[in-house]
Design a protein around this motif. Sequence first.
Motif, PDB file in Angstrom:
ATOM      1  N   ASN A  86       0.812  -1.201   0.000  1.00 47.57           N
ATOM      2  CA  ASN A  86       0.000   0.000   0.000  1.00 47.57           C
ATOM      3  C   ASN A  86       0.856   1.266   0.000  1.00 47.57           C
TER       4      ASN A  86
ATOM      5  N   CYS B 121      -6.016   7.774   0.732  1.00 45.08           N
ATOM      6  CA  CYS B 121      -5.021   6.758   1.048  1.00 45.08           C
ATOM      7  C   CYS B 121      -4.118   7.279   2.151  1.00 45.08           C
ATOM      8  N   CYS B 129      -6.556  -0.329  -0.785  1.00 49.88           N
ATOM      9  CA  CYS B 129      -6.026   1.012  -1.016  1.00 49.88           C
ATOM     10  C   CYS B 129      -7.013   1.848  -1.828  1.00 49.88           C
ATOM     11  N   GLY B 130      -7.311   3.039  -1.326  1.00 49.84           N
ATOM     12  CA  GLY B 130      -8.272   3.909  -1.989  1.00 49.84           C
ATOM     13  C   GLY B 130      -7.847   4.325  -3.380  1.00 49.84           C
TER      14      GLY B 130
END
Lengths: 141, 141
Positions: A86, B121, B129-130
Amino acid sequence: MVNKKNHLFYSIGDLSKSTGTKVVTIRYYEKIGLLPEPPRTEGGYRAYTKKHQEILFFIIRSRALGFSLIEIQNLLKLSENDILLNQDVLTITKNHLENIRSKISSLQKMETSLKNLIKECPDGKISGCGIIDSLNNYSDT
Amino acid sequence: MVNKKNHLFYSIGDLSKSTGTKVVTIRYYEKIGLLPEPPRTEGGYRAYTKKHQEILFFIIRSRALGFSLIEIQNLLKLSENDILLNQDVLTITKNHLENIRSKISSLQKMETSLKNLIKECPDGKISGCGIIDSLNNYSDT
DNA sequence: ATGCACTCTATAGTAACTATAGGGTCAACA
DNA sequence: TGTTGACCCTATAGTTACTATAGAGTGCAT
Ligand SMILES: [Zn+2]
Ligand SMILES: [Zn+2]
Ligand SMILES: [Zn+2]
Ligand SMILES: [Zn+2]
């Protein structure tokens, strides 16, 4: 397009229409390893699945944000092993934003200079052009 | 650098240093017809004059304003027959300014989207994860 | 059987350089 | 005078993200 197992597939032309991406561009994305190679029909035609379409949409959205193809390749990889990586997605995005910002700022400087240059070359001026003079660095304007 | 007639010339390295342009780039400008071919020494070395240096500075200043090499070639031509063609210089410059402005505006759109994406995020987020979600168009954020 | 739309590969072109290989030139110094 | 080292030469290929073209094969419908 339907293959022998009776599954639904997209031809490259179908994929092109449904995504607005040119056929040659789709083949190009495959060639550089961005879009996975699809299975082929007996005649050798590419037979795409829904998954390919999704990846292509991912690429298109990323391109619209100005990401380079290499950045997109990294984003795609990261989107597969979604845990632990991420942070890297965030880093890529932040770096990219900085690039965009520095491009904007250099273009804005050009804009200002060009605006001023144009002022020094009013329509109908006959003798020595102020724009050319400036490019020649003759400071006699 | 001095030639047989005792005139002063610049070697390509001299020109490079005095203008901050790389040697290969100078040769490239010559190859595409932007910088006129200089005379050569007996040994085949390029021997530049003040005039070449001036043209190179013109090119450098134009590049700093974002003009393309083709646009610069046209500006250089126009700067020679300076009468009557003034208007074209203005047209080239105005068109170029419009290009710059549209680039700025598309980069600004990207900037805004990227800023919003980064908000979705936050550091240390572990699950989905956005950013990746948005690129996948999953609207469940 | 024939036409037509579609697909295939491979290659080259675009913009503005940069990098590399494999060699020549030239001034100076021992 | 020979040689070192910095400089110069050409030609070719690589970079980014495609686009264009040629020449040939596929597949469906009439
Ligand atoms: Zn980027
Ligand atoms: Zn003018
Ligand atoms: Zn322009
Ligand atoms: Zn994230």
